[in-house]
Design a protein around this motif. Sequence first.
Motif, PDB file in Angstrom:
ATOM      1  N   PHE A  64       0.845  -1.183   0.000  1.00 20.32           N
ATOM      2  CA  PHE A  64       0.000   0.000   0.000  1.00 20.32           C
ATOM      3  C   PHE A  64       0.885   1.239   0.000  1.00 20.32           C
ATOM      4  CE2 PHE A  64      -2.568  -3.333   1.886  1.00 20.32           C
ATOM      5  CZ  PHE A  64      -3.753  -3.190   1.195  1.00 20.32           C
ATOM      6  N   PRO A  65       0.455   2.324  -0.630  1.00 15.45           N
ATOM      7  CA  PRO A  65       1.300   3.521  -0.685  1.00 15.45           C
ATOM      8  C   PRO A  65       1.580   4.054   0.705  1.00 15.45           C
ATOM      9  CG  PRO A  65      -0.958   3.994  -1.394  1.00 15.45           C
ATOM     10  CD  PRO A  65      -0.830   2.509  -1.291  1.00 15.45           C
ATOM     11  N   PRO A  66       2.836   4.417   1.019  1.00 14.49           N
ATOM     12  CA  PRO A  66       3.172   4.873   2.369  1.00 14.49           C
ATOM     13  C   PRO A  66       2.571   6.235   2.659  1.00 14.49           C
ATOM     14  CG  PRO A  66       5.060   5.110   0.898  1.00 14.49           C
ATOM     15  CD  PRO A  66       3.997   4.382   0.123  1.00 14.49           C
ATOM     16  N   THR A  67       1.829   6.313   3.769  1.00 10.12           N
ATOM     17  CA  THR A  67       1.297   7.597   4.222  1.00 10.12           C
ATOM     18  C   THR A  67       1.560   7.739   5.705  1.00 10.12           C
ATOM     19  OG1 THR A  67      -0.857   6.600   4.588  1.00 10.12           O
ATOM     20  CG2 THR A  67      -0.523   7.679   2.472  1.00 10.12           C
ATOM     21  N   PHE A  68       2.703   7.261   6.133  1.00  7.95           N
ATOM     22  CA  PHE A  68       3.075   7.301   7.548  1.00  7.95           C
ATOM     23  C   PHE A  68       3.347   8.743   7.967  1.00  7.95           C
ATOM     24  CE2 PHE A  68       4.961   5.533  11.348  1.00  7.95           C
ATOM     25  CZ  PHE A  68       5.849   6.498  11.722  1.00  7.95           C
ATOM     26  N   HIS A  69       2.638   9.197   8.998  1.00  5.45           N
ATOM     27  CA  HIS A  69       2.808  10.572   9.458  1.00  5.45           C
ATOM     28  C   HIS A  69       2.945  10.604  10.965  1.00  5.45           C
ATOM     29  CE1 HIS A  69       1.766  12.132   5.512  1.00  5.45           C
ATOM     30  NE2 HIS A  69       0.727  11.332   5.509  1.00  5.45           N
ATOM     31  N   GLN A  70       3.831  11.454  11.433  1.00 11.25           N
ATOM     32  CA  GLN A  70       3.915  11.709  12.870  1.00 11.25           C
ATOM     33  C   GLN A  70       3.788  13.193  13.168  1.00 11.25           C
ATOM     34  OE1 GLN A  70       7.536   9.805  14.254  1.00 11.25           O
ATOM     35  NE2 GLN A  70       6.316   8.151  15.078  1.00 11.25           N
ATOM     36  N   HIS A  71       3.746  14.019  12.099  1.00 11.16           N
ATOM     37  CA  HIS A  71       3.686  15.456  12.368  1.00 11.16           C
ATOM     38  C   HIS A  71       2.320  15.828  12.889  1.00 11.16           C
ATOM     39  CE1 HIS A  71       3.803  19.811  11.738  1.00 11.16           C
ATOM     40  NE2 HIS A  71       5.101  19.682  11.749  1.00 11.16           N
ATOM     41  N   ALA A  72       2.286  16.610  13.920  1.00 15.97           N
ATOM     42  CA  ALA A  72       1.024  16.893  14.606  1.00 15.97           C
ATOM     43  C   ALA A  72       0.087  17.749  13.784  1.00 15.97           C
ATOM     44  CB  ALA A  72       1.307  17.583  15.939  1.00 15.97           C
ATOM     45  N   GLY A  73       0.573  18.379  12.712  1.00 13.83           N
ATOM     46  CA  GLY A  73      -0.278  19.271  11.943  1.00 13.83           C
ATOM     47  C   GLY A  73      -1.141  18.571  10.918  1.00 13.83           C
ATOM     48  N   LEU A  74      -1.079  17.250  10.795  1.00 14.05           N
ATOM     49  CA  LEU A  74      -1.838  16.529   9.777  1.00 14.05           C
ATOM     50  C   LEU A  74      -3.328  16.634  10.050  1.00 14.05           C
ATOM     51  CD1 LEU A  74      -1.942  14.485   7.386  1.00 14.05           C
ATOM     52  CD2 LEU A  74      -1.913  12.698   9.097  1.00 14.05           C
ATOM     53  N   SER A  75      -4.098  16.942   9.003  1.00 17.53           N
ATOM     54  CA  SER A  75      -5.551  16.963   9.135  1.00 17.53           C
ATOM     55  C   SER A  75      -6.079  15.541   9.138  1.00 17.53           C
ATOM     56  CB  SER A  75      -6.179  17.744   7.979  1.00 17.53           C
ATOM     57  OG  SER A  75      -7.572  17.604   8.003  1.00 17.53           O
ATOM     58  N   ALA A 103       2.422  12.375  23.470  1.00 16.51           N
ATOM     59  CA  ALA A 103       2.905  13.749  23.615  1.00 16.51           C
ATOM     60  C   ALA A 103       3.980  14.051  22.573  1.00 16.51           C
ATOM     61  CB  ALA A 103       3.447  13.959  25.030  1.00 16.51           C
ATOM     62  N   MET A 104       4.874  13.104  22.344  1.00 19.09           N
ATOM     63  CA  MET A 104       5.944  13.312  21.376  1.00 19.09           C
ATOM     64  C   MET A 104       5.379  13.493  19.968  1.00 19.09           C
ATOM     65  SD  MET A 104       9.322  10.962  20.644  1.00 19.09           S
ATOM     66  CE  MET A 104       8.368   9.527  20.153  1.00 19.09           C
ATOM     67  N   SER A 105       4.433  12.627  19.567  1.00 21.91           N
ATOM     68  CA  SER A 105       3.910  12.699  18.210  1.00 21.91           C
ATOM     69  C   SER A 105       3.120  13.977  17.968  1.00 21.91           C
ATOM     70  CB  SER A 105       3.022  11.481  17.922  1.00 21.91           C
ATOM     71  OG  SER A 105       1.872  11.482  18.740  1.00 21.91           O
ATOM     72  N   HIS A 106       2.483  14.531  19.008  1.00 20.03           N
ATOM     73  CA  HIS A 106       1.672  15.736  18.831  1.00 20.03           C
ATOM     74  C   HIS A 106       2.448  17.038  19.028  1.00 20.03           C
ATOM     75  CE1 HIS A 106      -2.113  13.835  18.090  1.00 20.03           C
ATOM     76  NE2 HIS A 106      -2.100  13.165  19.231  1.00 20.03           N
ATOM     77  N   LEU A 107       3.476  17.034  19.869  1.00 18.36           N
ATOM     78  CA  LEU A 107       4.133  18.295  20.234  1.00 18.36           C
ATOM     79  C   LEU A 107       5.480  18.504  19.553  1.00 18.36           C
ATOM     80  CD1 LEU A 107       3.242  18.438  24.039  1.00 18.36           C
ATOM     81  CD2 LEU A 107       2.159  19.656  22.138  1.00 18.36           C
ATOM     82  N   ASN A 108       6.098  17.457  19.037  1.00 19.54           N
ATOM     83  CA  ASN A 108       7.368  17.646  18.341  1.00 19.54           C
ATOM     84  C   ASN A 108       7.154  18.522  17.110  1.00 19.54           C
ATOM     85  OD1 ASN A 108      10.140  17.202  17.649  1.00 19.54           O
ATOM     86  ND2 ASN A 108       9.470  15.705  16.124  1.00 19.54           N
TER      87      ASN A 108
END
Length: 495
Positions: free
Chosen positions: A263-274, A352-357
């Motif tokens: 499956f196409p990679p859409t891995f995200h950890q940046h907290a700004g993702l909608s 906390a790390m995934s949302h605040l970094n």
Amino acid sequence: MSSAHLSTVDGADRLCVSERAQCVPSRVLHLRRLPADVSEEEVLDLALPFGRVSKLITLTAKNQAFLEMSSEEAAVTMVNYYTSTAPTVRNQPVFIQFSTHRELKTDNLTNQRSQAALHATAVHSGNMASGGEGRGLAPGQTPVLRIIVENLFYPVTLEVLQQIFSKFGSVLKIITFTRNNQFQALLQFSDVVHAQHAKASLDGQNIYNGCCTLRIDFSKLSALNVKYNNDKSRDFTRADLPTGELEPAAFGVALPPYGAAAFPPTFHQHAGLSMAAIPGSLVSPPRVSLQVAPPSVHSVLLVSNLNPESVSPHCLFILFGVYGDVQRVKILFNKKENALVQMSDGTQAQLAMSHLNGQRLHGNVIRVTLSKHPVVQLPRGGAGQEEQALTQDFSGSALHRFKKPGSKNFNNIFPPSATLHLSNIPSSVDEEALKDLFSSTGFTVKAFKFFQKDRKMALMQLASVEEAIEALIALHDHQLDHNQHLRVSFSKSTI
């Protein structure tokens, strides 16, 4: 079964529904609001994916039926599944609940007819109830599923996967790993039918609200060979296995190349993702606890690039407390742009790390990573006054959001946004008073709206995400009257 006995059963089960009682789990299930001309095969189609059906009675005149599953576990799995996915027959919603009766008593004629229907439907569906495992299954289907978790905002542990997939049958083995920057897993059921049903039900669903989307396919492997039981792999049939090393080679399994089939990679950890566009969720119900954490994950975070002129232990306690219960905070005495934040457990630290970094605090883009320290040490007795002030223990704080098991706050964890969710607003405080409170503290109010059905809550939109972060820190727990304090969190909604 006599008509009098059927009437009694029907009355007893309707009483359980009318009083909204929590019926005790039973092998016998009561189905209501079936189509008037429903067939026994249609009723069985609802149940056979969950296990063998030993008895069946249809009450066509009352649009009802009773099923007796071969085990209570199968009945519980079926009820749990249809609690989250409403069952239908010919697009008509059907209601399923535990019966107040522990078993079905049928006369010979009823039993012969129902058993004939059971046998015919089992053979037709290829379900293991007929003893013909694998019949009717498409080529290439095996009891091993390949799982990819996209939009990985929250940690997904082996225990979480086991909790979700075991609702569809016995999970024997799980292997988790990361490939192409994606969290993936191989999961083996006891039989192909359970794997088929889990794939059909869970593919495309979200583990948590708006994120951690499951992409499921059948693996080319027919079985998994697990050598170690640890945080990455588990054989639930072998409690005697050693823990071993957490290395991919230790799993004792050759992972098939995915190539173009991946499956196409859409891995995200940046907290700004909608997250609003992702459909479906497994969060309610079945509900997955965000407190499940592998024991080896540290709960201490290293926060760097802080503004030393503005940061304080209390400031970090309030901000990181949005994502878990902060136990201790230590700003480093010789390097005040760095701090250690100790959460209650490893999952809260990951949240906390995934949302605040990468968020901006007091003008600086902060970095949040896992610390090598297992705990935050309190200052020794001989430490100076300034050093002692830079380390604070918040373990006894009354402001912890998640101290109550199963707290609804676990369902309202969102990335920082310009829109804040305000709650615990007393009736004496109106819109203008709240807007004045924020503007007088230095924040720009762009929009405001009370909740239509609950005036104790409101949404407030500020000029930026950074402003909202600082407003939350400044005004969470602000006293609005003599006994009510404002509660502030980030909202997933906009005004």
